[in-house]
Design a protein around this motif. Structure first.
Motif, PDB file in Angstrom:
ATOM      1  N   ALA A 281     -27.333 -16.416 -20.333  1.00  0.00           N
ATOM      2  CA  ALA A 281     -25.945 -16.223 -19.917  1.00  0.00           C
ATOM      3  C   ALA A 281     -25.187 -15.402 -20.951  1.00  0.00           C
ATOM      4  O   ALA A 281     -24.355 -14.558 -20.601  1.00  0.00           O
ATOM      5  CB  ALA A 281     -25.272 -17.572 -19.704  1.00  0.00           C
TER       6      ALA A 281
ATOM      7  N   ILE B 247     -26.441 -13.129 -22.853  1.00  0.00           N
ATOM      8  CA  ILE B 247     -26.865 -11.754 -22.641  1.00  0.00           C
ATOM      9  C   ILE B 247     -26.153 -11.163 -21.430  1.00  0.00           C
ATOM     10  O   ILE B 247     -25.751 -10.001 -21.422  1.00  0.00           O
ATOM     11  CB  ILE B 247     -28.389 -11.698 -22.385  1.00  0.00           C
ATOM     12  CG1 ILE B 247     -29.137 -12.161 -23.615  1.00  0.00           C
ATOM     13  CG2 ILE B 247     -28.813 -10.317 -21.957  1.00  0.00           C
ATOM     14  CD1 ILE B 247     -29.243 -11.131 -24.681  1.00  0.00           C
ATOM     15  N   ASP B 248     -25.979 -12.001 -20.413  1.00  0.00           N
ATOM     16  CA  ASP B 248     -25.325 -11.504 -19.214  1.00  0.00           C
ATOM     17  C   ASP B 248     -23.834 -11.313 -19.412  1.00  0.00           C
ATOM     18  O   ASP B 248     -23.120 -10.953 -18.473  1.00  0.00           O
ATOM     19  CB  ASP B 248     -25.582 -12.458 -18.038  1.00  0.00           C
ATOM     20  CG  ASP B 248     -26.991 -12.295 -17.487  1.00  0.00           C
ATOM     21  OD1 ASP B 248     -27.614 -11.273 -17.809  1.00  0.00           O
ATOM     22  OD2 ASP B 248     -27.461 -13.174 -16.756  1.00  0.00           O
ATOM     23  N   GLY B 249     -23.354 -11.601 -20.603  1.00  0.00           N
ATOM     24  CA  GLY B 249     -21.962 -11.289 -20.902  1.00  0.00           C
ATOM     25  C   GLY B 249     -21.021 -12.468 -20.853  1.00  0.00           C
ATOM     26  O   GLY B 249     -19.810 -12.282 -20.804  1.00  0.00           O
TER      27      GLY B 249
ATOM     28  N   GLU C 162     -23.018 -11.885 -26.169  1.00  0.00           N
ATOM     29  CA  GLU C 162     -22.256 -11.444 -25.007  1.00  0.00           C
ATOM     30  C   GLU C 162     -21.401 -10.233 -25.309  1.00  0.00           C
ATOM     31  O   GLU C 162     -20.876  -9.589 -24.419  1.00  0.00           O
ATOM     32  CB  GLU C 162     -21.398 -12.591 -24.455  1.00  0.00           C
ATOM     33  CG  GLU C 162     -20.255 -13.060 -25.339  1.00  0.00           C
ATOM     34  CD  GLU C 162     -20.682 -14.177 -26.282  1.00  0.00           C
ATOM     35  OE1 GLU C 162     -21.904 -14.283 -26.560  1.00  0.00           O
ATOM     36  OE2 GLU C 162     -19.809 -14.924 -26.754  1.00  0.00           O
TER      37      GLU C 162
ATOM     38  N   TYR D  45     -31.464 -18.952 -13.672  1.00  0.00           N
ATOM     39  CA  TYR D  45     -30.537 -20.075 -13.539  1.00  0.00           C
ATOM     40  C   TYR D  45     -30.989 -20.935 -12.369  1.00  0.00           C
ATOM     41  O   TYR D  45     -30.912 -20.516 -11.218  1.00  0.00           O
ATOM     42  CB  TYR D  45     -29.121 -19.569 -13.315  1.00  0.00           C
ATOM     43  CG  TYR D  45     -28.708 -18.568 -14.368  1.00  0.00           C
ATOM     44  CD1 TYR D  45     -28.747 -18.916 -15.715  1.00  0.00           C
ATOM     45  CD2 TYR D  45     -28.298 -17.291 -14.045  1.00  0.00           C
ATOM     46  CE1 TYR D  45     -28.393 -18.020 -16.696  1.00  0.00           C
ATOM     47  CE2 TYR D  45     -27.933 -16.381 -15.020  1.00  0.00           C
ATOM     48  CZ  TYR D  45     -27.993 -16.743 -16.347  1.00  0.00           C
ATOM     49  OH  TYR D  45     -27.649 -15.852 -17.320  1.00  0.00           O
TER      50      TYR D  45
ATOM     51  N   ARG E 193     -27.185  -4.579 -13.881  1.00  0.00           N
ATOM     52  CA  ARG E 193     -25.987  -4.245 -14.649  1.00  0.00           C
ATOM     53  C   ARG E 193     -25.866  -2.778 -14.983  1.00  0.00           C
ATOM     54  O   ARG E 193     -24.853  -2.351 -15.519  1.00  0.00           O
ATOM     55  CB  ARG E 193     -26.015  -5.007 -15.975  1.00  0.00           C
ATOM     56  CG  ARG E 193     -25.543  -6.403 -15.862  1.00  0.00           C
ATOM     57  CD  ARG E 193     -25.820  -7.136 -17.139  1.00  0.00           C
ATOM     58  NE  ARG E 193     -25.206  -6.474 -18.293  1.00  0.00           N
ATOM     59  CZ  ARG E 193     -25.323  -6.914 -19.523  1.00  0.00           C
ATOM     60  NH1 ARG E 193     -26.047  -7.981 -19.757  1.00  0.00           N
ATOM     61  NH2 ARG E 193     -24.744  -6.295 -20.513  1.00  0.00           N
TER      62      ARG E 193
END
Ligand SMILES: Nc1ncnc2c1ncn2[C@@H]1O[C@H](COP(=O)(O)OP(=O)(O)OP(=O)(O)O)[C@@H](O)[C@H]1O
Ligand SMILES: Nc1ncnc2c1ncn2[C@@H]1O[C@H](COP(=O)(O)OP(=O)(O)OP(=O)(O)O)[C@@H](O)[C@H]1O
Ligand SMILES: [Mg+2]
Ligand SMILES: [Mg+2]
Lengths: 381, 275, 408, 284, 381
Positions: B171, B173-175, E80, E94, E159
């Motif tokens: 998560a 990494i996903d920002g 992040e 997930y 992305r």
């Protein structure tokens, strides 16, 4: 009980099916594996290989059908009573145990129960074989992905099981190690003569290890045969295309019965298959798909071959060889030649299609109707 | 392994035993709450009411049990909200960060749980009075939270630690920042822990008498347990309404459990990581 | 002129409908009608913690103007010096005739310490012996003759009912638990022998003496020898025993007279059989003491509305209110004048009259400045020790005496 | 700048400081004073502690608390664990039985204990009925010191098994079924799987459960207060009951708080030992 | 922010180290990657590849050293905020989200926050590209291993990141799919010109995809160079042996300076390297290890080669080729010949060692001192 359980047992699937809601994971699988046989399962991602293993190991209940191990119906037997060792595709290492404990765990099972020192010694031995002996005291999350995979493999090996299920056990190892493991597995197999069911995506692995290869597609078994037969006598278009590093060159067409013999015609090609009185007669008039592996497409005349004029538009180096892409009328051919064959993009060449690499498949059913340049009497399988 | 029918029978037998032991005293109270007053304490005792009467339920309704229920509900809801709000982030810090004084924080948690609550009552009363919070529901919320929070943090932290950390890495990494990760990844995966914690906190807040009786002083703010306790009156125990109120008080908690129980699922992290 | 609002903590709730609630409501209405400048705001509390909260909240400045105080906790009120002196605004104004009207004149002395009247009695309650008239009649016992503890044990034996070797109904119930304790028969017997006293100088408990031993053995004898009380008595609270009496499981019990109504209402037998008898004594010459307690009203020392509060307390504890406390309130009047009224001549009030007579004969109050409440528990512990722990009565009583001493 | 961990813990710490540690400090302060009738008296150093420690009643309560807490903790844990395992499947019957087991836990503690006392009392309750119906002569339970302690423990087990069950159930749910499957494949039967996989993975949950149960049982007042009143003969007078009595019936907050402090210290030491034992025996 | 972040950023590791207790996972890594470059990390299992990625993405704090992204020191920046996409070796899907939600998750991140429909559309598009569009509504545990891997890949792709880390993203896919994915990745790389760091065990993958390849061993970077250079000019013995499908044939020996020229002598071999006045002089007298790839060992004379008498003892088929093992004195040679070259076990043959495949490595340091049959002036690197 001695620590060697081995000497493999026969395995048989009889009409085994499994669905998840509307999705069919396995459709009426019939497969018999002889004691001590090494069978690889090959197939695209999601085609039901893991499902097959899970049903065999007892983790999944099939919706219908029967599973026999050693002639005994085990469909209702819990996993621990099937005497099977398994490497999980996702490893399933015990996070609270060190590598050593993970490896020794199967040896603690009731009925196998080695004394702790013996178990530890055995675990250390397997670890050494897998090159993870320096990691024995670590926990799974403290080692790398490939190391984890080796632990998973070791945990299955350590038992000397009579039936051995491996779900892509080498996928995360480097080429060098994979080769060594392959050899070790082979040796293990010979030593224990256990029955091995092996899932892999590496055709080389499957080819070099297996007695027989089973090819899956969308939950359906397509063919089970020796590596050579699978490669040389694929049962259908899917198998033919799936085996080999690259897909075959496919050309749709029809077999024409002409005065001067039988001809494949399609995609602007016209290839003479045989004289009028040959066995090709049985196929006359059929709509077929022609298939020829890149290995059968060269730029030099070799053996018996057809020449096709084409223009090269891409050449890719591939180690000692090179891959070329050439357009012949509406058809793009992919061929493989020695790296030192002088072809350059833009050049016009004569492609030579090797007769011994020619396959024909029924256009409707996909069934093979000619293999290695020869027509088949009946349909295969 | 036993044959199937035998196992079945054994299952049923054990289940019956569990139900009987757990339920019998309650059932006794439940049935009694429908007996006329004189019959409840009659001797020899009788299990079933001779005539079913709702007088006790009417009585508690007349004394304003709905209002008590509302208060208890507000206090419990506030407590659980505050506990989870502070508990989740606190637990996350404890589970995932390494920082100086972590052991100390753990010790504080144990310490708070070690203190016998009665010994805090008088100082708490004085202190809450000084804060001007006496006789408010907010005071109850704060004090209940203070008592339950350490336990909540502990449960949640333990649960968080059992989750694969890679998901949080992913998560990040996903920002997503820490709090967003907590909210989107950690919380949805720690439902069983949350359900357990919620259940414990609510049960405490819902049933507490000791703190409530000290901190509350008006009918307006009175919570259900005080209402129940009041039937242990100066003029004797009013078993009928007492039991009726107790039975009523069980219902919301059971309902909450049955709703939350859906989230009690195993293998929530299945298919997420290899290893 | 804006009305002054006087807050009062009580365990009653004038918005509800029990007889006592109605009485209080009426009293407040009457008072407010007569004193339009004063509003009475009632905050209803849990009775068992009412006094403690009054004292503690006084400490933190959040106390109400008036608090009801339960007799057992009077020591707390007086020792913590929480209350305003009600002498000047109320009692000091009384004349002799007024004093003559009091049913319990000693109460006011009891409530006075260092010249300060800490509270006013609202309703008086004493621990009495309830018995089953019907069973006594059946067994041919004349209750008037049950004057000694021996006679008491005999009577209890006679009204006890046994079937198949099992006791269906005990002769008497004893509440010897150490929780929620009040005077046990042993305590009563001991006090009787000591002139109604349990405490000597400086709050020293007077337990460990021959009288104490005698009293204790008498009580234990009811369980172990006469076997007219349950061996489980040691875990029964007063409430337990009263319920057993109400259910018909017990033929004689101790109870506050305030329980009369609820026992009569819930009894599993004909309520006409409910009677009150005087406490026996060892020699039978005089009845055992009537230990009085009840509810009292105190005004917070720091209240800014002391005057108004005292005014209301005066009314609430006065003869006019006493009538309402008796009807509809169901309380035994604390002013003789109430009994004089025509409507209280009815037979339903006979027991109150009777009880008032007993009070007159044996009114006893525990010294409020001693920490006395749990001395009864100490005595119960002594009783348990003797029966279960094989300790000599004297040693057990000594231990009780020490426990009480440690508490002062 | 406050480290992030503390920023996250800040709300919790603030609440604890405000509503536990502040009153606690006052309580500790009291314990060094003579406090009678809620009136702060002279500072007496360790007088209260000395009094407490030399009092046989205190020693008795400490023993009672120890006996009660240990027995109840162990039994509750075992029963709760058994329940959690027995009810771990997600079928409708399991859910229903879980709810049933939960009822004793969610009913007001006081009412639960009152009902039990009623049932156990041989004069008013069902025990007498049972005696009559089955022509038994069951001993008086609440009147006998040993049985009374047993009853007290039973009350605890009856109420709090659900607590242990829920907590352990939550823990069980956090164990990946794949691991169980792997163990089965490795030939481990139910028992070995339980011992070698489930138990170790459940270790943190087990620790929490034990710690919480232990603290609950050392600190609980209601059981003894209602069920046995500490009797007979002080056989069930737990420390908390004693603290309550001394503090709220004798109005001696100094001594009560001294006892509370001692109890808290005993608790902390016991729990720390437990936690330490758990930590030492496993990592990973 | 637009949905295309791309146009890659430069990456630089400066003396980055990471140890776990006594174990060194990464030792003083110095590596600079140009914007838009495609670099593959190759190395044995446990050599520090994942560690490198984890440090780059910010999941691990290096013990020492600095990491720069786009010229900015990011060593202390949380993951992040580094704007990196990553495929985890163990997927890290997930579990509580469907495939569609997993794919859309990065798009919903604070700061990127696409509207839900846009995100869903984008996710569906990526899923289609990966062939998992039929699985969008499933949860991770309801799909097969290979499908999970594709979801993990999709989540990173979706992305359009400017820096892209992939940890063995194709290891669990079948050959056919892997090839397609490879092509798609290449296209993606070209479209976004993002910087890609790619861990793989498949040399073919690394060779065909990468601008440069970095070879690791035991936490130490051995060589970073273009695929061709790595293959043709390995920096040392390890790299040379690691690259290529099989190890080189290694023979320990020494370079002798004789009247008739410079000779390699060892293992019973004596190979003339060059005349007296050649560049070999620089190496004269050195103890070296000779290395020659199986591809350089044939049974027919080809180009410039040395002939060595040997006896074949094993022949393995390998698709269009065959692998032969032959003993020449004390040395066992492994060679690769066309499948139709007639060699049989037991036969004596002349092995031809191709000069262009000859490598020499310093016996002590392992450094390459001769590559592709030619001596090197200085030592490489
Ligand atoms: N948490 C840890 N504790 C201790 N050692 C670790 C830890 N994580 C990794 N290691 C070790 O560090 C080394 C490098 O690990 P890394 O994961 O980078 O290897 P890798 O190159 O990715 O290997 P693979 O190809 O097997 O995935 C390995 O030897 C591993 O055992
Ligand atoms: N629990 C499940 N629910 C729904 N569908 C499932 C479930 N498990 C597997 N499937 C589906 O069943 C099919 C077969 O899955 P299986 O795991 O056997 O594939 P596989 O051949 O092992 O593939 P791979 O090579 O990717 O591991 C897949 O399409 C998968 O999506
Ligand atoms: Mg699979
Ligand atoms: Mg890795």
């Amino acid at each position: 009980m001695a620590s060697v359980e081995a000497s493999g047992e026969a395995i048989e699937f009889q009409g085994v099916s499994k669905r998840y809601g509307p999705a069919v994971a396995l459709a009426g699988l019939d497969l018999a594996i002889a004691p001590g046989e090494f069978v690889s399962l090959l197939g695209p991602s999601g085609s039901g290989k893991t499902t097959t293993l899970n049903i065999l190991s007892g983790l999944l209940r099939p919706d219908s059908g029967t599973v026999l191990i050693g002639g005994r119906d085990v469909t209702a037997l819990p996993p621990e009573r099937r005497g099977i060792a398994m490497v999980f595709q996702n490893y399933a290492l015990y996070p609270h145990m060190t590598v050593a404990e993970n490896l020794a765990f199967p040896l603690r099972a009731p009925g196998r129960r080695l004394p702790p020192e013996r178990a530890a010694a055995k675990a250390a031995e397997v670890a050494a074989m897998l090159g993870i002996d320096a990691l024995l005291a670590r926990y799974p999350k403290e080692i790398s992905g490939g190391q984890q995979q080796r632990v998973a493999l070791g945990r299955a090996i350590v038992r000397d099981p009579s039936v051995f299920l491996l779900d892509e056990p080498l996928s995360n190892l480097d080429a060098r190690l994979r080769l060594r493991m392959r050899r070790d597995l082979k040796a293990l197999h010979q030593r224990l003569s256990s029955t091995i069911v092996y899932v892999t995506h590496d055709q080389g692995e499957a080819m070099s290890l297996s007695d027989r290869i089973a090819i899956y597609q969308s939950g359906e078994l397509q063919q089970v045969a020796s590596p050579h037969d699978i490669y040389r006598h694929p049962a259908n278009l899917f198998v033919a295309n799936f085996m080999g590093e690259r897909e075959m060159n496919n050309v749709a067409g029809r077999i024409h019965d002409r005065q001067d013999g039988f001809f494949f015609e399609g995609g602007g090609l016209s290839l003479e298959l045989g004289p009028r009185d040959s066995a090709w007669a049985a196929l006359a008039g059929r709509a077929v798909t022609l298939g020829i592996r890149p290995e059968g497409v060269g730029v030099k005349p070799q053996g018996e071959s057809w020449a096709v004029a084409a223009s090269v538009h891409l050449v890719e180096p591939a180690g000692p060889d090179q891959i070329l892409y050439a357009q012949a009328g509406p058809v793009e051919f992919c061929g493989r030649t020695k790296a030192d064959d002088p072809v350059r993009p833009g050049e016009s060449v004569d492609l030579h299609l090797l007769r011994s690499e020619l396959y024909l498949f029924d256009a409707e059913t996909g069934r093979t109707c000619a293999a290695a340049g020869e027509p088949l009497d009946g349909d295969l399988r | 392994m036993l044959a199937r029918p035998v196992r079945r029978l054994l299952d049923v037998g054990v289940s019956a035993l569990i139900v009987t032991v757990a339920l019998f005293p309650i059932l006794w109270g439940f049935l009694s709450s429908f007996k006329p007053s004189a019959e409840i304490v009659s001797f020899p005792p009788r299990l079933f009411p001779s005539t079913i009467t709702f007088e006790h339920y009417r009585a508690i309704y007349d004394t304003g049990i709905l209002h008590y229920l509302l208060n208890s509900f507000l206090v419990s809801a506030g407590t659980i909200a505050l506990c989870l709000a502070c508990g989740t982030i606190g637990a996350y810090a404890l589970a995932r960060f390494s920082f100086r004084g972590k052991t100390l924080v753990t010790l504080v948690i144990i310490m708070v749980m070690s203190i016998p609550i009665p010994s805090l009552l008088i100082p708490t009363f004085t202190w809450i009075s000084d804060l001007g919070l006496i006789n408010t529901r907010l005071a109850l919320v704060l004090v209940y939270t203070a008592y339950q929070l350490p336990f909540v943090i502990w449960i949640l932290a333990t649960y968080y630690q059992s989750l694969p950390e890679e998901l949080e890495w992913s998560a990040a990494i996903d920002g997503y920042g820490k709090l967003a990760t907590l909210w989107k990844i950690v919380l949805p995966l720690s439902w069983p822990g949350m359900v357990a914690a919620t259940l414990f906190v609510i049960t405490f807040a819902w049933n507490d008498f000791v703190v409530a009786v000290v901190l509350l002083s008006s009918e307006e703010t009175r919570t259900l347990p005080i209402g129940i306790y009041n039937y242990l009156g100066f003029y004797g125990r009013d078993w009928g309404p007492l039991l009726a109120a107790a039975m009523v008080s069980i219902v919301p908690l059971l309902a909450i459990f049955l709703v939350l129980q859906r989230y009690f699922v195993a293998g929530m992290t299945g298919g997420s990581v290899k290893g | 002129q804006a009305a002054e609002t006087v807050t009062m903590w009580t365990f009653l709730n004038p918005e509800k409908d029990s007889p006592r609630d109605r009485a209080l409501r009426q009293i407040i209405e009457n008072f407010e009608a007569a004193n339009p400048e004063i509003d009475i705001a009632v905050e209803s509390q849990v009775w068992s913690t009412l006094t403690e909260k009054f004292v503690v909240s006084h400490r933190s400045g959040t106390a109400p103007d008036i608090g009801w105080i339960v007799g057992e906790a009077m020591g707390l009120l007086i020792n913590s010096d929480t209350a305003a002196d009600l002498g000047p605004p109320i009692a000091d104004k009384w004349d002799a005739a007024y004093r003559e009207n009091l049913v319990l004149p000693q109460a006011y002395d009891w409530l006075t310490k260092d010249g300060k009247l800490h509270a006013m009695p609202i309703m008086a309650i004493s621990l009495v012996l309830f018995y089953r008239k019907d069973l006594f009649a059946e067994a041919g016992i004349d209750v008037a003759k049950v004057k000694t503890w021996d006679a008491f044990a005999d009577a209890a034996k006679k009204v006890q009912l046994e079937k198949d070797g099992r006791v269906e109904r005990w002769g008497t119930g004893l509440h010897l638990s150490t929780e929620k304790t009040t005077m046990s028969p042993a305590a009563n017997a001991l006090m009787a022998q000591q002139g109604g006293r349990l405490f000597g100088e400086k709050c020293k408990a007077m337990l460990a003496n021959e009288d104490g031993v005698r009293a204790l053995q008498m009580q234990n004898g009811l369980i172990t020898e006469a076997k007219v009380a349950s061996p489980e008595s040691f875990v029964y609270t007063l409430d337990d025993v009263i319920e057993q009496f109400t259910a018909g499981k017990v033929a004689i019990t101790t109870a506050g007279n305030s329980r009369y109504g609820s026992i009569a209402q819930k009894a599993g037998w004909d309520a006409a059989g409910l009677g009150i008898m005087p406490w026996p004594s060892f020699d039978g010459t005089a009845p055992g003491p009537q230990l009085l307690s009840g509810w009292f009203a105190a005004v917070s020392k720091d209240s800014p509305r002391k005057e108004a509060a005292a005014k209301f307390v005066a009314y609430m504890t006065g003869p006019e209110a006493a009538e309402l406390w008796t009807d509809p309130g169901g309380q035994v009047p604390i002013y003789k004048s109430v009994f004089a009224q025509a409507k209280f001549q009815a037979p339903a009030y006979d027991w109150m009259r009777e009880l008032a007579g007993m009070w007159a004969a044996a009114e006893v109050w525990l010294p409020p400045d001693c920490n006395a409440t749990r001395t009864f528990a100490d005595l119960n512990t002594a009783s348990q020790k003797v029966v279960l722990g094989e300790v000599s009565p004297m040693d057990a009583l000594k231990a009780a005496e020490e426990a009480t001493a440690a508490r002062q | 700048m406050i480290p992030r961990a503390y920023r996250y813990l800040l709300p919790a710490l603030l609440i604890e400081v405000a509503f536990v540690f502040a009153p606690l400090a006052i309580g500790i302060y009291y314990s060094f004073h003579r406090v009678r009738f809620f009136e702060l008296g002279a500072f007496t150093w360790f007088q209260n502690y000395a009094d407490v420690l030399s009092s046989s009643a205190f020693v008795n309560s400490l023993l009672v608390t120890t006996t009660f807490a240990l027995t109840a903790t162990v039994l509750t844990f075992v029963v709760g664990f058994a329940l959690a395992i027995f009810l771990s499947r997600e079928g409708a019957p399991q859910v229903a039985i879980r709810a049933v087991v939960l009822i004793p836990y969610v009913i007001a503690m006081l009412v639960g204990s009152m009902l039990l006392k009623w049932i156990l009392s041989s004069d008013a309750g069902l025990l007498s009925l049972a005696n009559a119906w089955l022509s038994l002569d069951l001993p008086t339970i609440l009147g006998d010191p040993d049985y009374a302690m047993a009853a007290l423990v039973a009350n605890g087990v009856w109420r709090d098994s659900a607590f242990a069950m829920i907590l352990l159930l939550a823990g069980l749910k956090s164990i990946s079924p794949t691991l169980i499957a792997a163990a089965r494949i490795d030939g481990a039967g139910t028992w070995l799987t339980f011992r070698a996989i489930v138990l170790p993975l459940l270790r943190p949950t087990i620790m929490i459960t034990l710690v919480r149960l232990l603290l609950h049982f050392t600190n609980v007042l209601t059981f003894a207060f209602i069920l046995t009143g500490g009797g007979p003969n002080d056989a069930t007078e737990t420390l908390t009951l004693r603290i309550y009595r001394v503090g709220f019936q004798d109005y001696d907050l100094g001594t009560a708080n001294a006892m509370a402090v001692i109890l808290a210290i005993v608790n902390i030491v016991a729990v720390s030992l437990l936690v330490y034992a758990f930590r030492r025996r496993g990592r990973g």
